[in-house]
Write a protein that holds these residues in place. Structure first.
Motif, short mmCIF file in Angstrom:
data_model
loop_
_atom_site.label_atom_id
_atom_site.label_comp_id
_atom_site.label_asym_id
_atom_site.label_seq_id
_atom_site.Cartn_x
_atom_site.Cartn_y
_atom_site.Cartn_z
N LYS A 1 -29.01 -85.10 19.62
CA LYS A 1 -28.04 -85.53 20.63
C LYS A 1 -28.34 -84.85 21.97
N GLU A 2 -28.69 -83.57 21.93
CA GLU A 2 -28.98 -82.87 23.17
C GLU A 2 -30.15 -83.52 23.90
N ASN A 3 -31.18 -83.85 23.15
CA ASN A 3 -32.35 -84.45 23.79
C ASN A 3 -32.03 -85.83 24.37
N LEU A 4 -31.17 -86.55 23.67
CA LEU A 4 -30.73 -87.85 24.19
C LEU A 4 -30.04 -87.67 25.54
N PHE A 5 -29.19 -86.66 25.63
CA PHE A 5 -28.50 -86.43 26.90
C PHE A 5 -29.47 -86.06 28.01
N VAL A 6 -30.45 -85.22 27.65
CA VAL A 6 -31.45 -84.84 28.65
C VAL A 6 -32.16 -86.08 29.18
N GLU A 7 -32.48 -87.01 28.29
CA GLU A 7 -33.18 -88.21 28.76
C GLU A 7 -32.27 -89.11 29.60
N VAL A 8 -31.00 -89.16 29.23
CA VAL A 8 -30.03 -89.90 30.05
C VAL A 8 -29.97 -89.31 31.45
N LEU A 9 -29.92 -88.00 31.50
CA LEU A 9 -29.84 -87.30 32.78
C LEU A 9 -31.10 -87.53 33.61
N GLU A 10 -32.25 -87.43 32.98
CA GLU A 10 -33.51 -87.64 33.71
C GLU A 10 -33.61 -89.07 34.22
N ARG A 11 -33.12 -90.01 33.44
CA ARG A 11 -33.13 -91.40 33.88
C ARG A 11 -32.26 -91.59 35.12
N ALA A 12 -31.07 -90.95 35.11
CA ALA A 12 -30.18 -91.06 36.27
C ALA A 12 -30.83 -90.43 37.51
N LEU A 13 -31.43 -89.25 37.32
CA LEU A 13 -32.07 -88.58 38.45
C LEU A 13 -33.25 -89.39 38.97
N ASP A 14 -34.00 -89.98 38.07
CA ASP A 14 -35.13 -90.83 38.47
C ASP A 14 -34.68 -91.98 39.34
N LYS A 15 -33.62 -92.65 38.90
CA LYS A 15 -33.11 -93.79 39.67
C LYS A 15 -32.71 -93.36 41.06
N LEU A 16 -32.04 -92.20 41.12
CA LEU A 16 -31.58 -91.69 42.41
C LEU A 16 -32.76 -91.35 43.32
N ARG B 1 -27.83 -95.36 55.94
CA ARG B 1 -28.48 -96.17 54.91
C ARG B 1 -28.51 -95.45 53.57
N LEU B 2 -28.81 -94.16 53.60
CA LEU B 2 -28.86 -93.39 52.35
C LEU B 2 -27.48 -93.31 51.72
N GLY B 3 -26.47 -93.12 52.55
CA GLY B 3 -25.10 -93.09 52.03
C GLY B 3 -24.73 -94.40 51.36
N ALA B 4 -25.08 -95.50 51.99
CA ALA B 4 -24.76 -96.81 51.42
C ALA B 4 -25.52 -97.01 50.11
N ALA B 5 -26.78 -96.61 50.09
CA ALA B 5 -27.58 -96.75 48.87
C ALA B 5 -26.99 -95.90 47.75
N TYR B 6 -26.49 -94.73 48.11
CA TYR B 6 -25.89 -93.86 47.09
C TYR B 6 -24.60 -94.47 46.55
N ALA B 7 -23.75 -94.95 47.45
CA ALA B 7 -22.50 -95.60 47.02
C ALA B 7 -22.80 -96.75 46.08
N ASP B 8 -23.87 -97.47 46.37
CA ASP B 8 -24.25 -98.60 45.52
C ASP B 8 -24.71 -98.11 44.14
N LEU B 9 -25.53 -97.10 44.14
CA LEU B 9 -26.07 -96.60 42.86
C LEU B 9 -24.97 -96.07 41.94
N ILE B 10 -24.06 -95.27 42.49
CA ILE B 10 -23.04 -94.67 41.64
C ILE B 10 -21.91 -95.63 41.33
N SER B 11 -22.03 -96.88 41.77
CA SER B 11 -21.07 -97.87 41.28
C SER B 11 -21.36 -98.15 39.80
N ASP B 12 -22.48 -97.68 39.30
CA ASP B 12 -22.71 -97.61 37.86
C ASP B 12 -22.04 -96.34 37.36
N ARG B 13 -20.86 -96.51 36.76
CA ARG B 13 -20.08 -95.33 36.32
C ARG B 13 -20.84 -94.46 35.35
N GLY B 14 -21.69 -95.07 34.55
CA GLY B 14 -22.46 -94.29 33.59
C GLY B 14 -23.33 -93.27 34.30
#
Lengths: 213, 213
Positions: A66-81, A105-118
């Motif tokens: 489970k821990e490793n799954l979370f790490v990969e979830v986190l890395e995926r989120a950071l990658d997208k950002l 522009r960066l602010g707008a892009a960020y607002a768009d990205l985090i509209s994914d609540r996950g």
DNA sequence: GTCTATAGTATGATAGAC
DNA sequence: GTCTATCATACTATAGAC
């Protein structure tokens, strides 16, 4: 008529065998949502499995723990950002924009990205886990990589980046708190929300409406 | 020599009976630390009990449920924050200070308060729980009460309060991430930390050193 | 005011078949 | 690549004694 025109959801329901790489992404997307809503400890591997339409042992088998799954979830989120920010910075540089324009522009892009609540909530969960040896280090390194990207490739001053990040953290908090839901009922709430998101308000409200209609 | 000169820790170890009100505060302080480090779901009522030096069933008995215990931890943290801010605002008004002076004082008071990791992290945990019916509402109302306090009694503009809160959220993130630990090894980290905390840097580093030496 | 004992449930992970 | 079955553990909450 077996595989050509099927969506991945249809394929999931039919019990079909799917390449590991594709399955990984399905599970990571599901895990991102589940970890976001329930927190790292509160989420169960079974909930992730059900959200991804597979069995619980298979989740554990594919990610080890489970821990490793979370790490990969986190890395995926950071990658997208990182990817989104890098793209915006390159476009902005190509268009010879001012610092203020780039920042907007960066602010707008960020607002768009985090509209994914996950994504948003998994990141926030990680931020509270600095004391965990493994997850904490990934979170710190990721945060720092973003700072570094904005500071160097983005050519912002330290003060400017700090200001940008600070407002990003307030975005996070208000959206995670679902503060935007009370916007019609309370003058103080709508002032706070309007003033925090400014021109990005529409993006945010649209995303919220899509997420829980 | 039974009760006059004993500290509460000594009294705990001796199995003494203690008034409910005092016990409550002991448990809440312990729960604040435990919930902060492990998260709401990750923390167990038994860990809280051990941290408070009593039995697990007694924790449940006194607070009714784990959820209710967390709500009380959260309300305690919000109360402390409101009290500190209100005091600073009153002092500042009495001394006829400028808006900038008041803002700086409030920032310093905040940095000081969240040097209690339990309070900081319990608040951050709550911020990720906007979707929980009970806890989410307490968290939203608490956040809004702080906004309201700064906006009205503090006599700040909306923009000013938003800016203040944004930087507060970045404080939270950097401290929770333990970003301050890498301050000596990495130029980028120390730039980020120095620029975020400014004059409050010493307060923060002192608190960190006390928390995990 | 505080404890011990325990019921009832849910969890992460492993074994092994197909 | 994916499942079923299951072990071992750990959790919240209740009952009831002192």
């Amino acid at each position: 008529m077996s595989s050509v025109s099927q969506t991945s959801t249809e394929r999931l329901a039919s019990g079909e065998r799917i390449p590991a790489a594709e399955r990984r992404e399905q599970i990571l997307a599901a895990a991102s949502r589940v970890f976001g809503e329930r927190g790292y400890a509160g989420a169960t591997t079974d909930q992730v499995a059900q959200a991804a339409g597979i069995s619980q042992p298979y989740v554990v088998r594919m990610f080890g723990s489970k821990e490793n799954l979370f790490v990969e979830v986190l890395e995926r989120a950071l990658d997208k950002l990182m990817t989104v920010f890098r793209t915006v910075i390159e476009e902005s540089a190509a268009a010879d924009e001012t610092t203020d324009q780039r920042s907007a522009r960066l602010g707008a892009a960020y607002a768009d990205l985090i509209s994914d609540r996950g994504i948003l909530l998994s990141l926030m969960q990680a931020f509270t886990m600095g004391h965990e040896p493994t997850i904490g280090k990934v979170a710190r390194d990721g945060f720092l990589a973003i700072y570094s990207l904005l500071r160097t490739e983005g050519r912002f001053t330290a003060d400017h980046v700090v200001d940008f990040l600070a407002h990003g953290m307030l975005f996070n908090t208000l959206i995670a708190l679902r503060m935007t839901d009370g916007i019609d009922d309370n003058a103080l709430v709508s002032e706070l929300v309007a003033c925090t998101f400014g021109a990005k308000l529409d993006t945010v409200l649209d995303a919220v409406a899509r997420a829980h209609p």
